[in-house]
Write a protein that holds these residues in place. Structure first.
Motif, PDB file in Angstrom:
ATOM      1  N   LEU A   1       0.829  -1.208   0.000  1.00 22.15           N
ATOM      2  CA  LEU A   1       0.000   0.000   0.000  1.00 22.15           C
ATOM      3  C   LEU A   1       0.862   1.255   0.000  1.00 22.15           C
ATOM      4  O   LEU A   1       0.633   2.181  -0.789  1.00 22.15           O
ATOM      5  CB  LEU A   1      -0.925  -0.018   1.213  1.00 22.15           C
ATOM      6  CG  LEU A   1      -1.820   1.221   1.414  1.00 22.15           C
ATOM      7  CD1 LEU A   1      -2.784   1.374   0.246  1.00 22.15           C
ATOM      8  CD2 LEU A   1      -2.573   1.127   2.737  1.00 22.15           C
ATOM      9  N   TYR A   2       1.868   1.287   0.884  1.00 22.46           N
ATOM     10  CA  TYR A   2       2.737   2.459   0.944  1.00 22.46           C
ATOM     11  C   TYR A   2       3.553   2.600  -0.336  1.00 22.46           C
ATOM     12  O   TYR A   2       3.845   3.720  -0.779  1.00 22.46           O
ATOM     13  CB  TYR A   2       3.669   2.366   2.157  1.00 22.46           C
ATOM     14  CG  TYR A   2       2.937   2.424   3.485  1.00 22.46           C
ATOM     15  CD1 TYR A   2       1.778   3.180   3.623  1.00 22.46           C
ATOM     16  CD2 TYR A   2       3.396   1.712   4.595  1.00 22.46           C
ATOM     17  CE1 TYR A   2       1.104   3.226   4.829  1.00 22.46           C
ATOM     18  CE2 TYR A   2       2.728   1.762   5.803  1.00 22.46           C
ATOM     19  CZ  TYR A   2       1.586   2.524   5.913  1.00 22.46           C
ATOM     20  OH  TYR A   2       0.921   2.564   7.108  1.00 22.46           O
TER      21      TYR A   2
ATOM     22  N   SER B   1       3.548   5.849  -2.705  1.00 19.12           N
ATOM     23  CA  SER B   1       4.774   6.544  -3.105  1.00 19.12           C
ATOM     24  C   SER B   1       4.861   6.683  -4.615  1.00 19.12           C
ATOM     25  O   SER B   1       5.322   7.713  -5.127  1.00 19.12           O
ATOM     26  CB  SER B   1       5.994   5.779  -2.577  1.00 19.12           C
ATOM     27  OG  SER B   1       5.971   5.693  -1.168  1.00 19.12           O
ATOM     28  N   GLU B   2       4.414   5.657  -5.338  1.00 22.03           N
ATOM     29  CA  GLU B   2       4.435   5.748  -6.802  1.00 22.03           C
ATOM     30  C   GLU B   2       3.494   6.830  -7.305  1.00 22.03           C
ATOM     31  O   GLU B   2       3.815   7.557  -8.250  1.00 22.03           O
ATOM     32  CB  GLU B   2       4.046   4.391  -7.404  1.00 22.03           C
ATOM     33  CG  GLU B   2       5.084   3.301  -7.187  1.00 22.03           C
ATOM     34  CD  GLU B   2       4.624   1.954  -7.723  1.00 22.03           C
ATOM     35  OE1 GLU B   2       3.474   1.902  -8.244  1.00 22.03           O
ATOM     36  OE2 GLU B   2       5.380   0.986  -7.631  1.00 22.03           O
ATOM     37  N   ILE B   3       2.338   6.969  -6.644  1.00 20.51           N
ATOM     38  CA  ILE B   3       1.400   8.023  -7.042  1.00 20.51           C
ATOM     39  C   ILE B   3       2.013   9.393  -6.803  1.00 20.51           C
ATOM     40  O   ILE B   3       1.941  10.291  -7.652  1.00 20.51           O
ATOM     41  CB  ILE B   3       0.076   7.861  -6.285  1.00 20.51           C
ATOM     42  CG1 ILE B   3      -0.624   6.569  -6.722  1.00 20.51           C
ATOM     43  CG2 ILE B   3      -0.842   9.064  -6.522  1.00 20.51           C
ATOM     44  CD1 ILE B   3      -1.874   6.261  -5.917  1.00 20.51           C
ATOM     45  N   LEU B   4       2.635   9.574  -5.627  1.00 20.05           N
ATOM     46  CA  LEU B   4       3.272  10.854  -5.350  1.00 20.05           C
ATOM     47  C   LEU B   4       4.427  11.121  -6.301  1.00 20.05           C
ATOM     48  O   LEU B   4       4.618  12.254  -6.769  1.00 20.05           O
ATOM     49  CB  LEU B   4       3.781  10.878  -3.901  1.00 20.05           C
ATOM     50  CG  LEU B   4       2.724  10.823  -2.797  1.00 20.05           C
ATOM     51  CD1 LEU B   4       3.386  10.832  -1.432  1.00 20.05           C
ATOM     52  CD2 LEU B   4       1.768  11.999  -2.914  1.00 20.05           C
ATOM     53  N   LEU B   5       5.200  10.079  -6.628  1.00 19.74           N
ATOM     54  CA  LEU B   5       6.332  10.252  -7.523  1.00 19.74           C
ATOM     55  C   LEU B   5       5.875  10.614  -8.925  1.00 19.74           C
ATOM     56  O   LEU B   5       6.496  11.441  -9.609  1.00 19.74           O
ATOM     57  CB  LEU B   5       7.164   8.964  -7.549  1.00 19.74           C
ATOM     58  CG  LEU B   5       8.522   9.042  -8.246  1.00 19.74           C
ATOM     59  CD1 LEU B   5       9.404  10.069  -7.568  1.00 19.74           C
ATOM     60  CD2 LEU B   5       9.212   7.686  -8.233  1.00 19.74           C
TER      61      LEU B   5
ATOM     62  N   VAL C   1       4.920  14.314  -8.749  1.00 18.59           N
ATOM     63  CA  VAL C   1       6.037  15.248  -8.586  1.00 18.59           C
ATOM     64  C   VAL C   1       7.011  15.148  -9.743  1.00 18.59           C
ATOM     65  O   VAL C   1       7.546  16.153 -10.219  1.00 18.59           O
ATOM     66  CB  VAL C   1       6.756  14.987  -7.240  1.00 18.59           C
ATOM     67  CG1 VAL C   1       7.976  15.855  -7.094  1.00 18.59           C
ATOM     68  CG2 VAL C   1       5.792  15.226  -6.092  1.00 18.59           C
ATOM     69  N   GLY C   2       7.247  13.935 -10.228  1.00 22.80           N
ATOM     70  CA  GLY C   2       8.222  13.748 -11.292  1.00 22.80           C
ATOM     71  C   GLY C   2       9.383  12.900 -10.815  1.00 22.80           C
ATOM     72  O   GLY C   2       9.648  12.772  -9.615  1.00 22.80           O
ATOM     73  N   GLN C   3      10.084  12.324 -11.761  1.00 24.53           N
ATOM     74  CA  GLN C   3      11.185  11.441 -11.428  1.00 24.53           C
ATOM     75  C   GLN C   3      12.439  12.183 -10.986  1.00 24.53           C
ATOM     76  O   GLN C   3      13.272  11.646 -10.293  1.00 24.53           O
ATOM     77  CB  GLN C   3      11.534  10.569 -12.653  1.00 24.53           C
ATOM     78  CG  GLN C   3      10.433   9.609 -13.054  1.00 24.53           C
ATOM     79  CD  GLN C   3      10.273   8.468 -12.081  1.00 24.53           C
ATOM     80  OE1 GLN C   3      11.176   8.140 -11.334  1.00 24.53           O
ATOM     81  NE2 GLN C   3       9.094   7.862 -12.073  1.00 24.53           N
ATOM     82  N   ASP C   4      12.599  13.414 -11.404  1.00 23.89           N
ATOM     83  CA  ASP C   4      13.841  14.112 -11.123  1.00 23.89           C
ATOM     84  C   ASP C   4      13.571  15.607 -11.165  1.00 23.89           C
ATOM     85  O   ASP C   4      12.558  16.074 -11.676  1.00 23.89           O
ATOM     86  CB  ASP C   4      14.909  13.731 -12.152  1.00 23.89           C
ATOM     87  CG  ASP C   4      16.314  13.970 -11.619  1.00 23.89           C
ATOM     88  OD1 ASP C   4      17.264  13.570 -12.291  1.00 23.89           O
ATOM     89  OD2 ASP C   4      16.447  14.578 -10.525  1.00 23.89           O
ATOM     90  N   PHE C   5      14.511  16.377 -10.600  1.00 23.45           N
ATOM     91  CA  PHE C   5      14.428  17.820 -10.714  1.00 23.45           C
ATOM     92  C   PHE C   5      14.777  18.237 -12.140  1.00 23.45           C
ATOM     93  O   PHE C   5      15.505  17.556 -12.850  1.00 23.45           O
ATOM     94  CB  PHE C   5      15.396  18.497  -9.736  1.00 23.45           C
ATOM     95  CG  PHE C   5      14.972  18.360  -8.295  1.00 23.45           C
ATOM     96  CD1 PHE C   5      13.948  19.140  -7.794  1.00 23.45           C
ATOM     97  CD2 PHE C   5      15.597  17.455  -7.454  1.00 23.45           C
ATOM     98  CE1 PHE C   5      13.550  19.021  -6.478  1.00 23.45           C
ATOM     99  CE2 PHE C   5      15.204  17.332  -6.137  1.00 23.45           C
ATOM    100  CZ  PHE C   5      14.178  18.123  -5.648  1.00 23.45           C
TER     101      PHE C   5
END
Length: 546
Positions: free
Chosen positions: A286-287, A291-295, A298-302
């Motif tokens: 679940l976590y 985390s994948e949804i948040l990633l 936000v994106g994979q990198d700056f």
């Protein structure tokens, strides 16, 4: 607090379903009649009031009762069984259901409990001790009018509860209303905040005991509360009194003076190892999905510069204040000028802006207007355009301070400029300003009466005018006067892949050497972005003419 005190409250939190929650209550008759004697006796134990315990004899096992309850499990008392057995006494759907349950219990051989029974959340029961709550332990306390009203305001849940009469029926609408249980009917979105109600959905369960003499069980006046359990939607479980500590017991006395002791234990089945592993894996999955949804959001990198030779320059600034200007009602217009070779990092970059209007106040011997106006921008520079040993021309921020009075008269109060620093860090700059000064008194009278004042046709004249290519520029004949001071706070960040790679190759190098490399390899450029900047400057010029 005394571990045998029944005022102890235990608060627990659990994310597990309440259907797995179980408690064990054991009730034992300790002695018949009075067990306390005011006369000190040998080998006797003193209690809290200084009295001596004369005798405490345990009866046989027939006077001991143990019951295990699941959450919201209904066990009927002797009085309830007699009342619900007659279907003529049952009117509501809940009472009809209890009638069916009592008939089924009698058909299966009778109740498994004797003195201990329960009131669940649907039952009409109120703990009357909450109706007479006091603020101190003094027996002589007199509850004031204010305290009574405050107790009635502190609502913690909704839903009416009344007390059973001897017949088991609700009385003629005269319900015993607890201070935690007032009801506003009908409710509305306006009545809830008006009544100061913070209502968290919860369920309550009461564990009761019938301490009537064995030959006449079922007397309402001998029904006593042993334990109250409350669970809300946040997983918080409240137990009053708390579970017994090792070797400790609670005591209760009936109207005949008979003393009983009881214990409350948590006996929920422990989770097996396989279920623990399964639950751990489920939460980990679940976590992980969370985390994948948040990633993904936000994106994979700056964001990085488009090429290794480009350097990203980020400026986060704040126009803090302006002081010592002639008129009140100040605001600041700013414009970021990009020299050749610079370009914005994107089309959404805002290189111009206007602050809020701020009125001055006296601070010591100075008149200060506070803004706190933030601004930010990102620009790029291509380090390949630099020759060896050459430093880039840094962008400049041009400031124009303008005043606005009650009659909507605008006056130019001063011009200034800020050259952005080449090194990353935090800076606070005091920018000195000046304004053009007309010839004679006519321009000053125009400025005072109608707000007109000399202005710059090209704001870049503050530094180096656009199109000027000479090495020296004369301002002879230009009339100006000093004005106030503008305070600007600036945070500068630089990002360069080339510098990072050089630092990786030289792990032992000093940080100052890497910073110098960042300065020499500064930022990114494009002619089309510069043309857009020039077009903005032309627009500013046209607006300043009027």
């Amino acid at each position: 607090m005394d571990p045998t005190s029944r005022d102890k409250v235990g608060v627990y939190r659990s994310n597990d379903p309440l259907r797995s929650f179980k408690i064990e209550v054991t009730l034992r008759k300790v002695a018949a009649g009075s067990v306390f004697s005011p006369v000190p006796l040998p080998n006797a134990r003193a209690n809290q009031e200084g009295l001596e315990l004369n005798e405490m004899r345990h009866e046989n096992d027939s006077n001991t009762e143990t019951c295990v309850f699941a959450w919201q499990e209904k066990l009927f008392s002797e009085r309830e069984e007699d009342f619900y057995a007659d279907r003529n006494n049952c009117l509501t759907p809940l009472e009809l259901k209890y009638n069916d349950d009592v008939v089924a219990v009698k058909a299966s051989g009778g109740r498994r409990n004797s003195r201990i029974f329960t009131y669940v959340d649907h039952d009409q029961y109120t703990d009357t001790t909450e109706c007479v709550a006091t603020e101190t332990t003094s027996s002589q306390q007199v509850t004031s009018y204010l305290v009574q009203n405050v107790l009635n305001v502190r609502q913690r849940r909704t839903g009416a509860r009344a007390a059973f009469e001897v017949t088991g029926r609700r009385d003629d609408g005269q319900a015993i209303t607890s201070r935690i249980d007032p009801v506003a009917i009908p409710t509305s979105a306006e009545s809830v905040p008006a009544n100061h109600v913070i209502s968290t959905p919860s369920q309550t369960m009461h564990v009761m005991t019938d301490l009537s003499p064995a030959d006449r069980l079922g007397q309402l006046e001998d029904e006593h509360l042993l334990c109250t359990l409350r669970a809300d939607s946040h997983g918080v479980i409240t137990v009053k009194p708390d579970f017994n500590q090792k070797g400790k017991r609670y005591y209760i006395e009936n109207t005949e003076g008979e003393l009983f002791e009881f214990t409350i234990k948590h006996v929920s089945s422990p989770m097996s190892r396989s279920i623990k592993v399964q639950e751990t894996n489920m939460f980990r999955e679940l976590y992980g999905r969370h985390s994948e949804i948040l990633l993904s959001a936000v994106g994979q990198d700056f964001a990085r510069p488009h090429s290794e030779n480009e350097i990203l320059f980020c400026a986060f600034g704040e126009i803090v204040s302006a002081a010592d200007f002639e008129y009140d009602g100040l605001y600041v217009e700013y414009f970021v000028h990009l020299p050749d070779g610079w370009k914005p990092s994107g089309l959404d970059q805002k290189l111009t802006g206007i602050s809020n209007i701020s009125y001055t106040r006296q601070t010591g011997d100075r008149t200060v207007a506070h803004f706190g106006f933030p601004f930010e921008f990102e620009v790029l520079f291509n380090s390949e355009l630099l020759e060896d040993g050459q430093s880039p021309h840094m962008p400049e921020v041009y400031l124009q301070v303008i005043s606005l009075d009650f009659w909507e008269r605008h006056r130019t109060e001063g011009y200034g400029r800020l050259v952005l620093p080449q090194r990353s860090g935090v800076y606070q700059e005091n920018i000195l300003t000046w304004r053009p000064f007309g010839r004679g008194v006519v321009s000053e009278m125009r400025r005072y009466f109608i707000g007109g004042s000399p202005e710059l046709d090209d704001i870049t004249y503050v530094s180096k005018p656009t199109g000027f290519t000479g090495s020296h520029m004369s301002r002879y004949g230009f009339r100006a006067t000093t004005s106030g001071t503008v305070v600007v706070r600036l945070n500068v960040i630089q990002q360069s892949q080339k510098v990072i790679d050089s630092q990786r190759r030289d792990q032992g190098g000093r940080t100052e050497t890497a910073a110098s490399a960042a300065v020499l390899s500064s930022f990114s450029a494009a002619l089309d972005a510069f043309q857009r900047a020039r077009e903005r400057m032309r627009n500013v010029k046209e607006s300043l003419k009027y």
